[in-house]
Design an enzyme around this catalytic site. Structure first.
Site, PDB file in Angstrom:
ATOM      1  N   LYS A 157       0.845  -1.210   0.000  1.00  0.00           N
ATOM      2  CA  LYS A 157       0.000   0.000   0.000  1.00  0.00           C
ATOM      3  C   LYS A 157       0.875   1.253   0.000  1.00  0.00           C
ATOM      4  CE  LYS A 157      -1.575   1.491   4.167  1.00  0.00           C
ATOM      5  NZ  LYS A 157      -1.162   2.881   4.480  1.00  0.00           N
ATOM      6  N   ASN A 158       1.857   1.291   0.893  1.00  0.00           N
ATOM      7  CA  ASN A 158       2.629   2.527   1.060  1.00  0.00           C
ATOM      8  C   ASN A 158       3.597   2.785  -0.087  1.00  0.00           C
ATOM      9  OD1 ASN A 158       1.253   3.049   3.345  1.00  0.00           O
ATOM     10  ND2 ASN A 158       2.880   2.477   4.771  1.00  0.00           N
TER      11      ASN A 158
ATOM     12  N   CYS B 110      -4.563  13.210  13.387  1.00  0.00           N
ATOM     13  CA  CYS B 110      -4.356  11.788  13.118  1.00  0.00           C
ATOM     14  C   CYS B 110      -4.645  11.037  14.403  1.00  0.00           C
ATOM     15  CB  CYS B 110      -2.913  11.553  12.666  1.00  0.00           C
ATOM     16  SG  CYS B 110      -2.507   9.816  12.514  1.00  0.00           S
TER      17      CYS B 110
ATOM     18  N   ARG C 119       1.013  14.649  13.294  1.00  0.00           N
ATOM     19  CA  ARG C 119       1.751  14.245  12.085  1.00  0.00           C
ATOM     20  C   ARG C 119       1.907  15.479  11.219  1.00  0.00           C
ATOM     21  NH1 ARG C 119      -0.521   8.785   9.584  1.00  0.00           N
ATOM     22  NH2 ARG C 119       1.362   8.899   8.345  1.00  0.00           N
TER      23      ARG C 119
ATOM     24  N   ASP D 125       5.339   0.642  11.846  1.00  0.00           N
ATOM     25  CA  ASP D 125       4.105   0.002  11.386  1.00  0.00           C
ATOM     26  C   ASP D 125       3.974  -1.446  11.864  1.00  0.00           C
ATOM     27  OD1 ASP D 125       3.456   2.363  10.167  1.00  0.00           O
ATOM     28  OD2 ASP D 125       4.014   1.738   8.146  1.00  0.00           O
TER      29      ASP D 125
ATOM     30  N   ARG E  61      -8.277  -0.531   5.244  1.00  0.00           N
ATOM     31  CA  ARG E  61      -7.466   0.485   4.568  1.00  0.00           C
ATOM     32  C   ARG E  61      -6.139  -0.100   4.102  1.00  0.00           C
ATOM     33  NH1 ARG E  61      -6.793   6.066   7.562  1.00  0.00           N
ATOM     34  NH2 ARG E  61      -5.531   6.263   5.693  1.00  0.00           N
TER      35      ARG E  61
HETATM   36  N1  EPU Z   1       7.442  14.470  10.277  1.00  0.00           N
HETATM   37  C1  EPU Z   1       7.572  15.809  10.574  1.00  0.00           C
HETATM   38  N2  EPU Z   1       7.290  16.724   9.584  1.00  0.00           N
HETATM   39  C2  EPU Z   1       6.893  16.341   8.340  1.00  0.00           C
HETATM   40  C3  EPU Z   1       6.769  14.952   8.042  1.00  0.00           C
HETATM   41  C4  EPU Z   1       7.059  14.056   9.040  1.00  0.00           C
HETATM   42  O1  EPU Z   1       7.935  16.185  11.681  1.00  0.00           O
HETATM   43  O2  EPU Z   1       6.663  17.218   7.501  1.00  0.00           O
HETATM   44  C5  EPU Z   1       7.747  13.460  11.314  1.00  0.00           C
HETATM   45  C6  EPU Z   1       6.534  12.619  11.682  1.00  0.00           C
HETATM   46  O3  EPU Z   1       5.714  13.235  12.645  1.00  0.00           O
HETATM   47  C7  EPU Z   1       7.200  11.345  12.188  1.00  0.00           C
HETATM   48  C8  EPU Z   1       8.459  11.249  11.323  1.00  0.00           C
HETATM   49  O4  EPU Z   1       8.661  12.542  10.772  1.00  0.00           O
HETATM   50  O5  EPU Z   1       7.576  11.508  13.527  1.00  0.00           O
HETATM   51  C9  EPU Z   1       8.387  10.256  10.195  1.00  0.00           C
HETATM   52  O6  EPU Z   1       7.175  10.433   9.467  1.00  0.00           O
HETATM   53  P1  EPU Z   1       7.106  10.144   7.906  1.00  0.00           P
HETATM   54  O7  EPU Z   1       6.972  11.428   7.202  1.00  0.00           O
HETATM   55  O8  EPU Z   1       8.239   9.256   7.535  1.00  0.00           O
HETATM   56  O9  EPU Z   1       5.730   9.355   7.786  1.00  0.00           O
HETATM   57  P2  EPU Z   1       4.705   9.426   6.606  1.00  0.00           P
HETATM   58  O10 EPU Z   1       5.400   9.547   5.320  1.00  0.00           O
HETATM   59  O11 EPU Z   1       3.625  10.391   6.920  1.00  0.00           O
HETATM   60  C10 EPU Z   1       4.732   6.854   6.135  1.00  0.00           C
HETATM   61  C11 EPU Z   1       3.739   5.743   6.116  1.00  0.00           C
HETATM   62  C12 EPU Z   1       3.280   5.427   7.521  1.00  0.00           C
HETATM   63  C13 EPU Z   1       4.510   5.050   8.343  1.00  0.00           C
HETATM   64  C14 EPU Z   1       5.548   6.189   8.303  1.00  0.00           C
HETATM   65  C15 EPU Z   1       6.839   5.840   9.003  1.00  0.00           C
HETATM   66  C16 EPU Z   1       2.645   6.040   3.995  1.00  0.00           C
HETATM   67  C17 EPU Z   1       1.416   6.394   3.233  1.00  0.00           C
HETATM   68  N3  EPU Z   1       2.584   6.145   5.311  1.00  0.00           N
HETATM   69  O12 EPU Z   1       4.055   7.982   6.700  1.00  0.00           O
HETATM   70  O13 EPU Z   1       2.437   4.291   7.405  1.00  0.00           O
HETATM   71  O14 EPU Z   1       4.137   4.825   9.670  1.00  0.00           O
HETATM   72  O15 EPU Z   1       5.861   6.481   6.921  1.00  0.00           O
HETATM   73  O16 EPU Z   1       7.422   4.738   8.462  1.00  0.00           O
HETATM   74  O17 EPU Z   1       3.634   5.634   3.417  1.00  0.00           O
HETATM   75  C18 EPU Z   1       0.713   2.831   8.034  1.00  0.00           C
HETATM   76  O18 EPU Z   1       0.877   2.238   6.947  1.00  0.00           O
HETATM   77  O19 EPU Z   1       0.024   2.362   8.970  1.00  0.00           O
HETATM   78  C19 EPU Z   1       1.354   4.129   8.229  1.00  0.00           C
HETATM   79  C20 EPU Z   1       0.942   5.005   9.131  1.00  0.00           C
END
Ligand code: EPU
Length: 424
Positions: free
Chosen positions: A22-23, A117, A122, A307, A399
């Site tokens: 998915k991701n 969230c 987030r 995850d 999801r």
């Molecule tokens: N963060 C910031 N600022 C930003 C973006 C992120 O501070 O602008 C912080 C977040 O709060 C977190 C860390 O950086 O503490 C890492 O977050 P990341 O941006 O890597 O997460 P994401 O891209 O929003 C994806 C996955 C999540 C998974 C995370 C971490 C997708 C669609 N989602 O989220 O997947 O937990 O990476 O590996 O790819 C799930 O599948 O259940 C899920 C939540």
């Protein structure tokens, strides 16, 4: 609404196939927006609620999408809107992925702020920082991110992320591939989903170097072409299925995987006493008589994934002794703990660290969760609990897990999906 009704104390055996990720699929779908002609052909796209939501978003923008048997065709020649509406973005935060491609292709994007969230803050500041570095002006207006290029195109820039972010790295990449000149990204995420996005963008004609490292270099190109591409397996789904084998004291095999992407998780299964046999594209897990307490710390790839944190806590309820689980990515991602405790687990939580006292006898009851991985941990607990566990509000599970009950039932579980009504 629907719930899963799980008859506990089952033993599993046999082989099951992992689905597509998915991701990884979501950024591939977003990247299709970069292409102004032709049709993308994406295979191994899982049949999931999030994929349908993202397709709706693409359709809303003016794309044509069609989905059949895990293959998604996308034509983005006729995009007529650059606005991602609140109604769709609030259903799925990954909608933010359209920001970079729309901005790069059209010079303007308007994306609803995703809002709260279920498992804590987030932020999206790093996505916005990357767009600004590439020359976009950003403002927030009536709950929307308004991003505009100053000239016709974004301009290559040096982007240095203060922390690793999968989403911000993906958005920066998708914006930079059509920017004028060279972009460098430091402290880039190295998750397999980002590596796959780089491969996909290069297959479209982008010029990205350093794939798989924290230091990416992108030479902007003027146009990108439609292509056919096969998505990677879902490492979290595969690890969750292996955890189902481990928690039920069983031996199971998950195929259609790349074991190298699960090194940290497989290492932890071994530390917990499981025997792991990895083949080129299959993993067999044999559970021990008694699971050994095993601490994990969730961190960016290649370390243990956040995850899988909830599922690991469920597993450790059956291990001998106290295990400590720390989440360094999402400090508040512990909604599953009160529900696991309602099943009879003994788990304490302090800040971002859970202490799981095992082994505990779990007894089935009704449980509810507020997010995807929390739901998965409750399903795992239900497999090992006495009597019947009902996992309510499984739209969270739908999801991100393709036919989860069918897959577990094919291994010997007894899970039924039923409709129910919640009291108003
Ligand atoms: N963060 C910031 N600022 C930003 C973006 C992120 O501070 O602008 C912080 C977040 O709060 C977190 C860390 O950086 O503490 C890492 O977050 P990341 O941006 O890597 O997460 P994401 O891209 O929003 C994806 C996955 C999540 C998974 C995370 C971490 C997708 C669609 N989602 O989220 O997947 O937990 O990476 O590996 O790819 C799930 O599948 O259940 C899920 C939540």
């Amino acid at each position: 609404m629907e719930k899963l009704v799980i008859q506990g104390k089952c033993r599993l055996s046999g082989t099951v196939k992992a689905s597509g990720s998915k991701n990884s699929a979501l950024p591939l779908m977003a990247a299709s927006l970069l292409c102004s002609s032709g049709e993308m052909n994406l295979s191994r796209i899982p049949d999931l609620k999030d994929i349908r939501t993202f397709s709706k978003l693409l359709d809303y923008l003016g794309a044509e999408t069609s989905y059949r048997e895990n293959t998604l065709n996308i034509s983005t020649a006729g995009i007529r809107s650059v606005q991602a509406p609140y109604e769709l973005v609030k259903q799925m935060r990954a909608s933010i992925y359209v920001l970079g491609p729309l901005l790069a292709r059209f010079g303007h994007a308007s994306v609803s702020l995703p809002g709260g969230c279920a498992f804590g803050p987030r932020p999206i500041d790093l996505h916005l920082m990357a767009m600004e570095k590439l020359g976009a002006s950003i403002s927030i207006d009536k709950g929307f991110i308004e991003a505009r290029t100053t000239g016709a195109r974004l301009k290559g820039a040096a982007i240095d992320f203060p922390i690793t972010s999968v989403g911000a790295t993906g958005n920066a990449l998708m914006a930079a591939v059509l920017a004028k000149g060279r972009t460098t990204i430091q402290n880039a995420a190295v998750e397999p989903e980002i590596v796959t996005l780089c491969h996909f963008l290069n297959a479209m004609g982008a010029d990205i170097h350093g794939t798989g490292t924290t230091s990416l270099e992108i030479e902007g190109v003027a146009t990108l072409n439609a292509t056919a591409f096969t998505n990677i397996f879902d490492r979290i789904e595969a690890a969750t299925l292996l955890a189902a084998g481990a928690i039920t004291g069983s031996s199971i095999t998950v195929t259609d995987v790349d074991p190298s992407q699960l090194s940290a998780v497989l290492g932890k299964f071994e530390e917990a006493g499981c025997t792991i046999i990895s083949d080129t594209d299959a993993i067999t897990l044999q559970s021990p008589d008694t699971l050994i307490r095993t601490d994990v710390i969730a961190n960016p790839y290649p370390l243990f994934p956040t995850d899988m944190q909830a599922q690991w806590i469920a597993l450790m309820t059956q291990a001998e002794g106290a295990s400590h689980v720390i989440d360094k990515i999402y400090h508040e991602r512990f909604n599953h703990i009160p529900e696991l405790n309602r099943l009879g687990a003994h788990i304490e939580i302090r800040h971002n660290e859970a202490t799981v006292h095992g082994p505990g006898k779990l007894t089935g009851t009704k449980v509810m969760s507020t997010d995807l991985r929390a739901s998965a941990s409750l399903v795992l607990a239900g497999l090992v609990a006495e009597d019947v566990t009902e996992v309510l509000r499984i739209y969270h599970l739908d999801r991100g897990y393709e036919r989860i009950e069918q897959k577990l039932n094919s291994l010997g579980a007894a899970i039924k999906r039923e409709s129910y009504q919640e009291f108003a």
